[in-house]
Design a protein around this motif. Structure first.
Motif, short mmCIF file in Angstrom:
data_model
loop_
_atom_site.label_atom_id
_atom_site.label_comp_id
_atom_site.label_asym_id
_atom_site.label_seq_id
_atom_site.Cartn_x
_atom_site.Cartn_y
_atom_site.Cartn_z
N PHE A 80 -21.42 78.04 -7.24
CA PHE A 80 -20.36 78.99 -8.88
C PHE A 80 -20.19 78.51 -9.88
O PHE A 80 -20.54 78.56 -10.97
CB PHE A 80 -18.98 79.91 -7.89
N GLY A 81 -19.69 77.61 -9.58
CA GLY A 81 -19.63 76.81 -11.20
C GLY A 81 -20.61 75.94 -12.01
O GLY A 81 -20.22 76.80 -13.23
N LEU A 85 -19.97 77.86 -14.82
CA LEU A 85 -19.74 77.27 -16.27
C LEU A 85 -20.70 76.19 -17.05
O LEU A 85 -21.39 76.18 -18.51
CB LEU A 85 -18.69 76.50 -15.82
N ASN A 86 -22.31 76.04 -16.49
CA ASN A 86 -23.46 75.60 -17.02
C ASN A 86 -24.34 76.94 -17.36
O ASN A 86 -24.63 76.88 -18.91
CB ASN A 86 -23.95 74.94 -15.95
N LEU A 87 -24.50 77.30 -16.45
CA LEU A 87 -26.06 79.14 -17.17
C LEU A 87 -25.43 79.73 -17.89
O LEU A 87 -25.91 80.74 -18.28
CB LEU A 87 -26.03 79.02 -15.87
N MET A 88 -23.62 79.76 -17.60
CA MET A 88 -22.61 81.15 -18.09
C MET A 88 -23.54 82.10 -17.74
O MET A 88 -23.53 82.50 -18.62
CB MET A 88 -23.00 81.02 -20.07
N THR A 89 -23.35 82.19 -16.56
CA THR A 89 -24.06 83.72 -16.02
C THR A 89 -22.91 84.56 -15.49
O THR A 89 -21.40 84.05 -15.84
CB THR A 89 -24.73 83.57 -14.46
N ASN A 90 -22.51 85.77 -15.67
CA ASN A 90 -21.15 86.60 -15.14
C ASN A 90 -20.39 86.37 -14.04
O ASN A 90 -21.15 85.72 -12.92
CB ASN A 90 -21.70 88.13 -14.91
N GLN A 91 -19.24 86.01 -14.63
CA GLN A 91 -18.70 85.76 -13.73
C GLN A 91 -18.35 86.81 -12.68
O GLN A 91 -18.31 86.21 -11.35
CB GLN A 91 -16.67 85.28 -14.34
N VAL A 92 -17.98 87.64 -12.66
CA VAL A 92 -17.97 88.54 -11.53
C VAL A 92 -19.08 88.71 -10.84
O VAL A 92 -19.25 89.01 -9.37
CB VAL A 92 -17.63 90.12 -12.34
N ALA A 93 -20.60 89.17 -10.87
CA ALA A 93 -21.81 89.52 -10.69
C ALA A 93 -22.18 88.05 -9.99
O ALA A 93 -22.57 88.05 -8.24
CB ALA A 93 -22.34 89.23 -11.66
N THR A 94 -21.80 87.11 -10.36
CA THR A 94 -21.95 86.19 -9.77
C THR A 94 -20.88 85.21 -8.06
O THR A 94 -21.56 85.33 -7.35
CB THR A 94 -21.89 83.96 -10.52
N GLY A 95 -19.88 85.94 -8.71
CA GLY A 95 -18.78 86.11 -7.26
C GLY A 95 -18.41 86.98 -6.61
O GLY A 95 -18.94 86.36 -5.10
N LEU A 96 -19.81 88.20 -6.89
CA LEU A 96 -20.18 88.93 -5.72
C LEU A 96 -21.49 88.13 -5.19
O LEU A 96 -21.48 88.51 -4.21
CB LEU A 96 -20.37 90.20 -6.22
N ALA A 97 -22.42 87.97 -5.96
CA ALA A 97 -23.71 87.42 -5.39
C ALA A 97 -23.04 86.33 -4.47
O ALA A 97 -24.14 85.90 -2.87
CB ALA A 97 -24.24 86.92 -6.55
N LEU A 98 -22.28 85.42 -5.13
CA LEU A 98 -21.82 84.30 -3.74
C LEU A 98 -21.54 84.61 -2.14
O LEU A 98 -21.81 84.22 -1.56
CB LEU A 98 -20.80 83.39 -4.02
N THR A 99 -20.79 85.75 -2.84
CA THR A 99 -20.15 86.89 -1.18
C THR A 99 -20.64 86.84 -0.41
O THR A 99 -21.16 86.40 0.53
CB THR A 99 -18.69 87.97 -1.73
N ILE A 100 -21.80 87.67 -1.25
CA ILE A 100 -23.69 88.26 -0.37
C ILE A 100 -23.90 87.27 0.25
O ILE A 100 -24.77 87.00 1.67
CB ILE A 100 -24.15 88.60 -1.00
N LEU A 101 -24.45 85.36 -0.07
CA LEU A 101 -24.79 84.73 0.15
C LEU A 101 -23.89 84.77 1.35
O LEU A 101 -24.82 83.80 2.23
CB LEU A 101 -24.92 83.66 -0.69
#
Length: 309
Positions: A80-81, A85-101
């Motif tokens: 997630f980081g 933090l490095n690629l600067m993807t949207n935090q909300v969308a990335t967090g949701l994707a992390l949950t699905i993963l």
């Protein structure tokens, strides 16, 4: 069973139900104080639960299972980081994707462990104190993760509000531009905070599969990660309030079982939905109170940091 024994039994079940919420929420509190919003708590918890159970089954040691759960939570948080933090993807969308993963990954890993009896962590009685009537069994005859949850609340409070490290974390969360100008590495601070949150979420997952129900059941987090996220907002980003909130939500979740045992004529589906209904009500109340909604909210929460080139 006497009334006092019944009260003690109810309180013990509330502690058991509240501990995973407290562990996950106290970690997310530090993450959000650093200005990062990680909605992947549920995913990190479920991966921690399956990896903790798998490692325990493989080694016969629940303590190795706890370590494996923490490592898996940290690994998910590093992913997630890197993305946010490095690629600067949207935090909300990335967090949701992390949950699905996490949900999908845990189902795949845990398929081989369905139906296997678990190895549960045993309570650790503190000599002398555990013998105190009523209070002793509640506070001083618990498993190591309950003690760890109390220690984490105290440690997080002192680090955040009584130390230079906490001042840096809060500075990064409140004004990352100024913190960067003063020479602090915003990315490093946020990485460490995110990793701490991942370790705590992994611990929460381990608690579910090693203590709460010592077995692996697909989807056993059952939305607890989302409740932990709501707890941080409910607590206005304060560790002591997270502790109180976790036990309030834990009490609501246990209420359904005791209400059914008492023969209260409410549909079981409604009683099962009570913890999530309480979460929604609390969030609505906070959002309508503009002053409360702004208290202690990190100003840079969810905002990407773009260093000067």
């Amino acid at each position: 069973m006497s009334d006092l024994s019944m009260i003690e039994a109810v309180l013990l079940t509330i502690i058991t139900a509240s501990t995973p919420l407290l562990l996950a929420a106290i970690g997310e509190l530090v993450v959000e104080r650093s200005g990062v919003l990680n909605l992947g708590v549920e995913g990190m918890m479920i991966v921690g639960a399956v990896m903790g159970f798998a490692a325990t089954q493989a080694t016969g040691s629940p303590y190795i299972g706890i370590l494996a759960a923490m490592i898996s939570g940290v690994a998910m948080s590093v992913l997630f980081g890197f993305l946010t933090l490095n690629l600067m993807t949207n935090q909300v969308a990335t967090g949701l994707a992390l949950t699905i993963l996490g949900l999908g990954l845990s189902g795949m890993i845990g398929e081989a462990f369905i139906g296997q009896p678990g190895i549960s962590l045993k309570p650790i009685a503190i000599p002398g104190l555990s013998a105190i009537p009523f209070i002793g069994p509640l506070l001083f005859n618990q498993d190591i993760l309950v003690y760890a949850s109390y220690a984490l609340v105290i440690a997080v409070y002192f680090v955040l509000f009584k130390s230079r490290t906490g001042l840096i974390i809060r500075a990064v969360g409140d004004n990352h531009g100024s913190a960067h100008s003063l020479g602090y590495s915003v990315i490093k601070v946020r990485y460490l905070a995110v990793m701490f949150g991942g370790a705590c979420s992994g611990l929460a997952g381990a608690y579910l599969s090693l203590i709460y129900t010592p077995q692996w059941v697909e989807g056993m987090t059952a939305g607890r990660g989302w409740i932990a996220l709501a707890l941080v907002v409910f607590a206005s980003w304060r560790p002591a309030r997270v502790l109180v909130g976790a036990y309030l939500f834990g009490a609501v979740s246990i209420l359904q079982f005791h209400a059914q045992a008492a023969g209260i004529g409410l549909p079981t589906q409604f009683m099962s939905a009570l913890p999530y209904l309480a979460t929604i009500i609390v969030l609505i109340m906070i959002s309508r109170n503009k002053t409360l909604a702004k208290v202690n909210t990190p100003a840079c929460l969810g905002k990407p940091f773009v260093p000067d080139r």
